[in-house]
Design a protein around this motif. Structure first.
Motif, PDB file in Angstrom:
ATOM      1  N   MET A 224      -1.045   7.082 -29.393  1.00  0.00           N
ATOM      2  CA  MET A 224       0.079   6.577 -28.602  1.00  0.00           C
ATOM      3  C   MET A 224       0.415   7.460 -27.400  1.00  0.00           C
ATOM      4  O   MET A 224       0.911   6.962 -26.386  1.00  0.00           O
ATOM      5  N   ILE A 225       0.159   8.753 -27.496  1.00  0.00           N
ATOM      6  CA  ILE A 225       0.629   9.696 -26.472  1.00  0.00           C
ATOM      7  C   ILE A 225       0.203   9.316 -25.052  1.00  0.00           C
ATOM      8  O   ILE A 225       1.027   9.348 -24.134  1.00  0.00           O
ATOM      9  N   PRO A 226      -1.057   8.915 -24.798  1.00  0.00           N
ATOM     10  CA  PRO A 226      -1.430   8.600 -23.410  1.00  0.00           C
ATOM     11  C   PRO A 226      -0.860   7.277 -22.892  1.00  0.00           C
ATOM     12  O   PRO A 226      -0.807   7.074 -21.679  1.00  0.00           O
ATOM     13  N   HIS A 227      -0.477   6.389 -23.788  1.00  0.00           N
ATOM     14  CA  HIS A 227      -0.156   5.020 -23.379  1.00  0.00           C
ATOM     15  C   HIS A 227       1.308   4.623 -23.585  1.00  0.00           C
ATOM     16  O   HIS A 227       1.733   3.584 -23.077  1.00  0.00           O
ATOM     17  N   TYR A 228       2.062   5.399 -24.339  1.00  0.00           N
ATOM     18  CA  TYR A 228       3.450   5.057 -24.664  1.00  0.00           C
ATOM     19  C   TYR A 228       4.359   6.242 -24.342  1.00  0.00           C
ATOM     20  O   TYR A 228       3.902   7.368 -24.157  1.00  0.00           O
ATOM     21  N   ARG A 229       5.654   5.970 -24.333  1.00  0.00           N
ATOM     22  CA  ARG A 229       6.651   7.028 -24.142  1.00  0.00           C
ATOM     23  C   ARG A 229       6.957   7.643 -25.514  1.00  0.00           C
ATOM     24  O   ARG A 229       7.668   7.046 -26.324  1.00  0.00           O
ATOM     25  N   VAL A 230       6.394   8.818 -25.758  1.00  0.00           N
ATOM     26  CA  VAL A 230       6.541   9.512 -27.040  1.00  0.00           C
ATOM     27  C   VAL A 230       7.342  10.792 -26.796  1.00  0.00           C
ATOM     28  O   VAL A 230       6.968  11.608 -25.948  1.00  0.00           O
ATOM     29  N   PHE A 231       8.435  10.963 -27.546  1.00  0.00           N
ATOM     30  CA  PHE A 231       9.322  12.108 -27.344  1.00  0.00           C
ATOM     31  C   PHE A 231       9.502  12.891 -28.646  1.00  0.00           C
ATOM     32  O   PHE A 231       9.342  12.342 -29.750  1.00  0.00           O
ATOM     33  N   ALA A 232       9.853  14.175 -28.502  1.00  0.00           N
ATOM     34  CA  ALA A 232      10.109  15.064 -29.635  1.00  0.00           C
ATOM     35  C   ALA A 232      11.600  15.338 -29.727  1.00  0.00           C
ATOM     36  O   ALA A 232      12.198  15.855 -28.781  1.00  0.00           O
ATOM     37  N   TYR A 233      12.181  14.998 -30.869  1.00  0.00           N
ATOM     38  CA  TYR A 233      13.613  15.260 -31.094  1.00  0.00           C
ATOM     39  C   TYR A 233      13.764  16.627 -31.750  1.00  0.00           C
ATOM     40  O   TYR A 233      13.223  16.862 -32.841  1.00  0.00           O
ATOM     41  N   PRO A 234      14.485  17.572 -31.118  1.00  0.00           N
ATOM     42  CA  PRO A 234      14.607  18.918 -31.693  1.00  0.00           C
ATOM     43  C   PRO A 234      15.663  18.967 -32.796  1.00  0.00           C
ATOM     44  O   PRO A 234      16.823  18.647 -32.570  1.00  0.00           O
ATOM     45  N   PHE A 235      15.230  19.382 -33.994  1.00  0.00           N
ATOM     46  CA  PHE A 235      16.133  19.536 -35.139  1.00  0.00           C
ATOM     47  C   PHE A 235      16.194  21.017 -35.489  1.00  0.00           C
ATOM     48  O   PHE A 235      15.167  21.701 -35.501  1.00  0.00           O
ATOM     49  N   SER A 236      17.395  21.521 -35.786  1.00  0.00           N
ATOM     50  CA  SER A 236      17.530  22.961 -36.035  1.00  0.00           C
ATOM     51  C   SER A 236      18.133  23.283 -37.397  1.00  0.00           C
ATOM     52  O   SER A 236      18.434  24.439 -37.680  1.00  0.00           O
ATOM     53  N   GLY A 237      18.309  22.273 -38.246  1.00  0.00           N
ATOM     54  CA  GLY A 237      18.908  22.509 -39.554  1.00  0.00           C
ATOM     55  C   GLY A 237      17.891  22.899 -40.610  1.00  0.00           C
ATOM     56  O   GLY A 237      16.724  23.194 -40.321  1.00  0.00           O
ATOM     57  N   TYR A 238      18.346  22.895 -41.862  1.00  0.00           N
ATOM     58  CA  TYR A 238      17.499  23.251 -43.004  1.00  0.00           C
ATOM     59  C   TYR A 238      16.636  22.048 -43.384  1.00  0.00           C
ATOM     60  O   TYR A 238      17.143  20.925 -43.505  1.00  0.00           O
ATOM     61  N   TRP A 239      15.340  22.283 -43.558  1.00  0.00           N
ATOM     62  CA  TRP A 239      14.410  21.211 -43.942  1.00  0.00           C
ATOM     63  C   TRP A 239      13.259  21.833 -44.709  1.00  0.00           C
ATOM     64  O   TRP A 239      12.670  22.824 -44.263  1.00  0.00           O
ATOM     65  N   VAL A 240      12.937  21.278 -45.873  1.00  0.00           N
ATOM     66  CA  VAL A 240      11.805  21.770 -46.666  1.00  0.00           C
ATOM     67  C   VAL A 240      11.022  20.576 -47.208  1.00  0.00           C
ATOM     68  O   VAL A 240      11.601  19.639 -47.768  1.00  0.00           O
ATOM     69  N   ASP A 241       9.705  20.616 -47.022  1.00  0.00           N
ATOM     70  CA  ASP A 241       8.800  19.680 -47.681  1.00  0.00           C
ATOM     71  C   ASP A 241       8.457  20.298 -49.033  1.00  0.00           C
ATOM     72  O   ASP A 241       7.699  21.263 -49.107  1.00  0.00           O
ATOM     73  N   VAL A 242       9.063  19.758 -50.096  1.00  0.00           N
ATOM     74  CA  VAL A 242       8.884  20.375 -51.424  1.00  0.00           C
ATOM     75  C   VAL A 242       7.652  19.786 -52.115  1.00  0.00           C
ATOM     76  O   VAL A 242       7.697  19.347 -53.259  1.00  0.00           O
TER      77      VAL A 242
END
Length: 274
Positions: A224-242
């Motif tokens: 998708m990156i070359p053909h669509y508008r792809v954005f990164a949302y910055p998150f700064s809280g606690y997150w764990v993939d358990v």
């Protein structure tokens, strides 16, 4: 209806060893009274998202028994509600899910039935608190086709994640899945907001690609990156993939610290459970 959420909950979770031997990973107990999926379900409810589909696959009985009608998360509604979506054999267009994107594609009739403008794709095995409405507002303001939630991680751990590179406006310029030599420490959290029309289009294209793994990180986002508008949302809280025994143990140890990074007693953002 503006937003519909899909919580992917079909993974076998072999890295959790005996903990997920008889149940899906999102149904594994956490912090005494919770199940791991409670965090994602509660985030949806607290964010005002009450139409939720949950594609399941591996040993779903414990998960089904836990969620039932969705009442603890205020999802036992006449409009909206929670649906457990199970794969089935015997139909030409259905089979076991072969990847995260394939799980969404096989349930696209569910999405189409509700006609959302945006579709929120979530994982059912992460521990975190997040207001999805803020991410959706970011997505809308940037007129994005896809927004990926991201988190800064230590560079020495970055090779475990899908890594993103952006320009100064947070537009994604590159996405590399688990590179051995990371150039970035901006990690994808596996949380995506898609414009539903764009999601439908890219999933159809991916279905016809015999060389694809039908995975969001490995296939969909890079294409998708070359053909669509792809954005990164910055998150700064606690997150764990358990997803591993080590991460599961460390997340519990975090709760025992003098100042836990995630407050399970916060009355303004309650983590509900059955």
């Amino acid at each position: 209806m503006r937003v519909l959420a899909l919580i992917l909950a079909g993974g076998e979770g072999r890295r959790l060893s005996i903990l997920s031997q008889k149940r899906a990973k999102p149904a594994v107990p956490f912090a005494g009274k919770y199940r791991i999926i409670d965090f994602t379900l509660s985030n949806c409810s607290n964010s005002g998202i009450y139409t939720v589909g949950i594609p399941t696959q591996y040993r779903p009985r414990s998960l089904i028994d836990h969620i039932r009608t969705g009442a603890p998360w205020d999802m036992d509604r006449m409009s909206g509600g929670v649906w457990l979506l199970q794969p089935y054999l015997g139909r030409r267009d259905s089979d076991w899910y072969s990847g995260t994107a394939d799980a969404v594609q096989q349930n696209f009739d569910f999405i189409r039935h509700h006609s959302p403008e945006m579709t929120l794709i979530l994982s059912g095995d992460h521990v975190y608190k997040m207001d999805y409405d803020r991410m959706i507002s970011f997505h809308t303001e940037n007129q994005a086709d896809l927004t990926v939630a991201t988190l800064q991680v230590p560079l020495e751990e970055a090779s475990r994640f899908g890594l993103i590179e952006t320009d100064d406006s947070y537009r994604v310029t590159a996405f590399i899945e688990k590179p051995p030599e990371p150039r970035s420490n901006l990690a994808s959290m596996g949380i995506y907001v898609f414009n539903t029309e764009a999601l439908s289009r890219v999933l159809k294209e991916d279905t016809g690609d015999s060389g694809s793994k039908h995975d969001f990180g490995k296939n969909i986002i890079p294409k998708m990156i070359p053909h669509y508008r792809v954005f990164a949302y910055p998150f700064s809280g606690y997150w764990v993939d358990v997803g591993t025994i080590q991460a599961y143990w460390e997340a519990h140890m975090d709760l025992l610290s003098d100042h836990p990074p995630i407050d399970l007693g916060d009355r303004s953002w309650i983590i509900h459970t059955r």
